[in-house]
Motif scaffolding. Structure first.
Motif, PDB file in Angstrom:
ATOM      1  N   SER A  47       0.832  -1.208   0.000  1.00 14.11           N
ATOM      2  CA  SER A  47       0.000   0.000   0.000  1.00 14.11           C
ATOM      3  C   SER A  47       0.866   1.257   0.000  1.00 14.11           C
ATOM      4  O   SER A  47       0.525   2.252  -0.659  1.00 14.11           O
ATOM      5  N   ASP A  48       2.004   1.227   0.702  1.00 16.13           N
ATOM      6  CA  ASP A  48       2.929   2.372   0.680  1.00 16.13           C
ATOM      7  C   ASP A  48       3.431   2.620  -0.740  1.00 16.13           C
ATOM      8  O   ASP A  48       3.513   3.759  -1.200  1.00 16.13           O
ATOM      9  N   VAL A  49       3.762   1.537  -1.432  1.00 14.76           N
ATOM     10  CA  VAL A  49       4.238   1.641  -2.812  1.00 14.76           C
ATOM     11  C   VAL A  49       3.150   2.233  -3.714  1.00 14.76           C
ATOM     12  O   VAL A  49       3.418   3.094  -4.552  1.00 14.76           O
ATOM     13  N   HIS A  50       1.906   1.786  -3.525  1.00 15.96           N
ATOM     14  CA  HIS A  50       0.805   2.288  -4.351  1.00 15.96           C
ATOM     15  C   HIS A  50       0.561   3.780  -4.123  1.00 15.96           C
ATOM     16  O   HIS A  50       0.287   4.523  -5.079  1.00 15.96           O
ATOM     17  N   TYR A  51       0.644   4.229  -2.867  1.00 16.29           N
ATOM     18  CA  TYR A  51       0.471   5.667  -2.604  1.00 16.29           C
ATOM     19  C   TYR A  51       1.544   6.473  -3.341  1.00 16.29           C
ATOM     20  O   TYR A  51       1.271   7.545  -3.882  1.00 16.29           O
ATOM     21  N   SER A 323      15.158  -7.787   1.630  1.00 16.81           N
ATOM     22  CA  SER A 323      15.911  -7.681   0.381  1.00 16.81           C
ATOM     23  C   SER A 323      16.736  -6.406   0.283  1.00 16.81           C
ATOM     24  O   SER A 323      17.670  -6.336  -0.521  1.00 16.81           O
ATOM     25  N   ALA A 324      16.397  -5.387   1.068  1.00 14.52           N
ATOM     26  CA  ALA A 324      17.161  -4.129   1.026  1.00 14.52           C
ATOM     27  C   ALA A 324      16.814  -3.290   2.243  1.00 14.52           C
ATOM     28  O   ALA A 324      15.747  -3.449   2.847  1.00 14.52           O
ATOM     29  N   GLU A 325      17.744  -2.390   2.602  1.00 16.87           N
ATOM     30  CA  GLU A 325      17.537  -1.488   3.730  1.00 16.87           C
ATOM     31  C   GLU A 325      17.984  -0.082   3.334  1.00 16.87           C
ATOM     32  O   GLU A 325      18.999   0.085   2.650  1.00 16.87           O
ATOM     33  N   PHE A 326      17.223   0.928   3.791  1.00 14.62           N
ATOM     34  CA  PHE A 326      17.519   2.320   3.465  1.00 14.62           C
ATOM     35  C   PHE A 326      17.318   3.196   4.698  1.00 14.62           C
ATOM     36  O   PHE A 326      16.625   2.810   5.644  1.00 14.62           O
ATOM     37  N   SER A 327      17.903   4.380   4.665  1.00 17.08           N
ATOM     38  CA  SER A 327      17.638   5.388   5.692  1.00 17.08           C
ATOM     39  C   SER A 327      16.396   6.174   5.268  1.00 17.08           C
ATOM     40  O   SER A 327      16.017   6.167   4.089  1.00 17.08           O
ATOM     41  N   PRO A 328      15.730   6.870   6.193  1.00 18.20           N
ATOM     42  CA  PRO A 328      14.498   7.584   5.831  1.00 18.20           C
ATOM     43  C   PRO A 328      14.684   8.687   4.800  1.00 18.20           C
ATOM     44  O   PRO A 328      13.764   8.981   4.036  1.00 18.20           O
ATOM     45  N   GLN A 332      12.498   7.689  -1.181  1.00 16.47           N
ATOM     46  CA  GLN A 332      12.073   7.556  -2.572  1.00 16.47           C
ATOM     47  C   GLN A 332      12.772   6.366  -3.238  1.00 16.47           C
ATOM     48  O   GLN A 332      12.122   5.555  -3.917  1.00 16.47           O
ATOM     49  N   GLU A 333      14.067   6.253  -3.031  1.00 14.56           N
ATOM     50  CA  GLU A 333      14.806   5.116  -3.581  1.00 14.56           C
ATOM     51  C   GLU A 333      14.289   3.813  -2.988  1.00 14.56           C
ATOM     52  O   GLU A 333      14.183   2.793  -3.691  1.00 14.56           O
ATOM     53  N   ALA A 334      13.950   3.846  -1.699  1.00 17.96           N
ATOM     54  CA  ALA A 334      13.433   2.649  -1.037  1.00 17.96           C
ATOM     55  C   ALA A 334      12.113   2.202  -1.665  1.00 17.96           C
ATOM     56  O   ALA A 334      11.896   1.004  -1.907  1.00 17.96           O
ATOM     57  N   LEU A 335      11.229   3.149  -1.959  1.00 16.70           N
ATOM     58  CA  LEU A 335       9.932   2.819  -2.552  1.00 16.70           C
ATOM     59  C   LEU A 335      10.083   2.337  -3.993  1.00 16.70           C
ATOM     60  O   LEU A 335       9.358   1.422  -4.424  1.00 16.70           O
ATOM     61  N   ILE A 336      11.001   2.928  -4.730  1.00 15.32           N
ATOM     62  CA  ILE A 336      11.252   2.466  -6.099  1.00 15.32           C
ATOM     63  C   ILE A 336      11.774   1.030  -6.076  1.00 15.32           C
ATOM     64  O   ILE A 336      11.348   0.180  -6.864  1.00 15.32           O
TER      65      ILE A 336
END
Length: 352
Positions: A47-51, A323-328, A332-336
């Motif tokens: 749902s986060d990705v869809h938003y 599969s991956a970790e990001f900082s806040p 944007q890169e995390a959602l992509i």
């Protein structure tokens, strides 16, 4: 004892619309009776990705900026209530559900079906309900469950999706000694197969178009896996009026949903978790002739506490799904990345 309201300045991941998200300043209002939690880790949900991708998730459309995220954990940094169960520094998992507890569904123990549910990180209502991808969040004490400091926040961040999986297993009924199929080996499907094994299923088979997902299902404990485009394997499991006692459909794909009846033997159970397209074609006559029970599964209720316990005890190990970790500030890169199903299962945001 009286407590005063206050505001805390921090940064949070606000989605403004399609393709528009920023880690930007936010004022957290801590009201009397609430707990201030410093967020440590969160998992990105579909749902986060869809938003981010579409400015909406299903029927929930963004009308103003909203903080995303409903799978998260943190540490108590202030208790603005007289609830003695919590202390500063205590690690907690936060339940994103905020039911009204007054409607008929809530009063009969089905809070997951509450029509007034204020689910964190959801644009269902306007104004929207902010989520947990923020440096700090203010929540009700009843939303928090403490967990052992010996367990990684990355593991406990799976509490919410594992709750969805355990609820689906409970909807299915008794699984001891039964043969189970999980269609769709994404994060929820893989957690369902793990939960089904914990519930006593003798055989748990996973099906997915993606080889990567099939490999993850094997790592999560699937007895075997198969590709739904492999006619020989499909025929094996559909022969003799169906092989499985219980089928969980977690992909939401129309063709996959339609296939569930042929995989299920007479008097079996189909549990639908994936949010599929509607309307669609479905073999009603075959379902009736085999007296198959078709059930929907939506969110969770008391399963949240069970999920926290299972993760603490190590009954389910979700780490193969990371599969991956990001900082806040890389949200944007995390959602992509999370939106690319060829490479991603569960993507985490680390706030520490």
């Amino acid at each position: 004892m009286s407590f005063s309201e206050k505001e805390i300045t921090c940064n949070a991941c606000f989605v403004h619309g399609e393709g528009d998200i920023h880690f930007e300043p936010h004022q957290v209002k801590l009201a009397e009776g609430e707990i201030l939690v410093k967020v440590t880790c969160g998992g990105i949900c579909g749902s986060d990705v869809h938003y981010y991708q579409h400015g909406r998730a299903g029927m929930s459309v963004l009308h103003h900026p909203m903080i995303i995220g409903h799978e998260f954990v943190g540490k108590v940094c202030e208790v603005n209530s007289d609830d003695e169960r919590f202390c500063v520094g205590q690690p907690v998992v936060v339940n994103p559900s905020r039911p009204c507890n007054e409607c008929p569904e809530c009063l009969t123990g089905h809070q997951n079906l509450c029509q007034s549910m204020r689910f964190m990180g959801s644009a269902q209502f306007n104004p929207h309900v902010n989520g947990g991808f923020s440096e700090y969040v203010a929540v009700k004490p009843e939303q928090c469950l403490p967990y052992s400091e010996q367990v990684s926040p990355k593991v406990m961040a799976f509490s919410e999706p594992l709750s969805v999986a355990i609820h689906a297993v409970n909807v299915a009924g008794q699984l001891t000694g039964k043969k189970v199929l999980v269609i769709g080996a994404g994060p929820i499907g893989c957690l369902i197969l793990a939960a089904a094994k914990c519930a006593g299923a003798s055989i748990v088979v996973a099906s997915d178009l993606s080889q990567r997902c099939r490999e993850l299902a094997s790592q999560m404990g699937a007895s075997t896996v198969f590709d739904p485009t492999d006619d020989s394997q499909v025929s094996y499991y559909q022969n003799n009026r169906g092989y499985f006692d219980v089928v969980f459909e977690a992909s939401g794909a129309s063709a996959a949903i339609a296939s569930t009846v042929d995989f299920t033997h007479p008097n079996g159970v189909i549990v639908q978790i994936g949010m599929g397209a509607s309307p669609m074609t479905w073999p009603v006559s075959s379902m009736l002739a085999k007296e198959i029970s078709f059930k929907g599964s939506f969110r969770f209720v008391h399963e949240f506490a069970t999920s926290v316990q299972w993760l603490e005890q190590g009954r389910v190990d979700p780490t193969p799904l990371i599969s991956a970790e990001f900082s806040p500030d890389q949200v944007q890169e995390a959602l992509i990345t999370a939106g690319n199903k060829e490479i991603s299962s569960k993507v985490l945001i680390n706030f520490e």
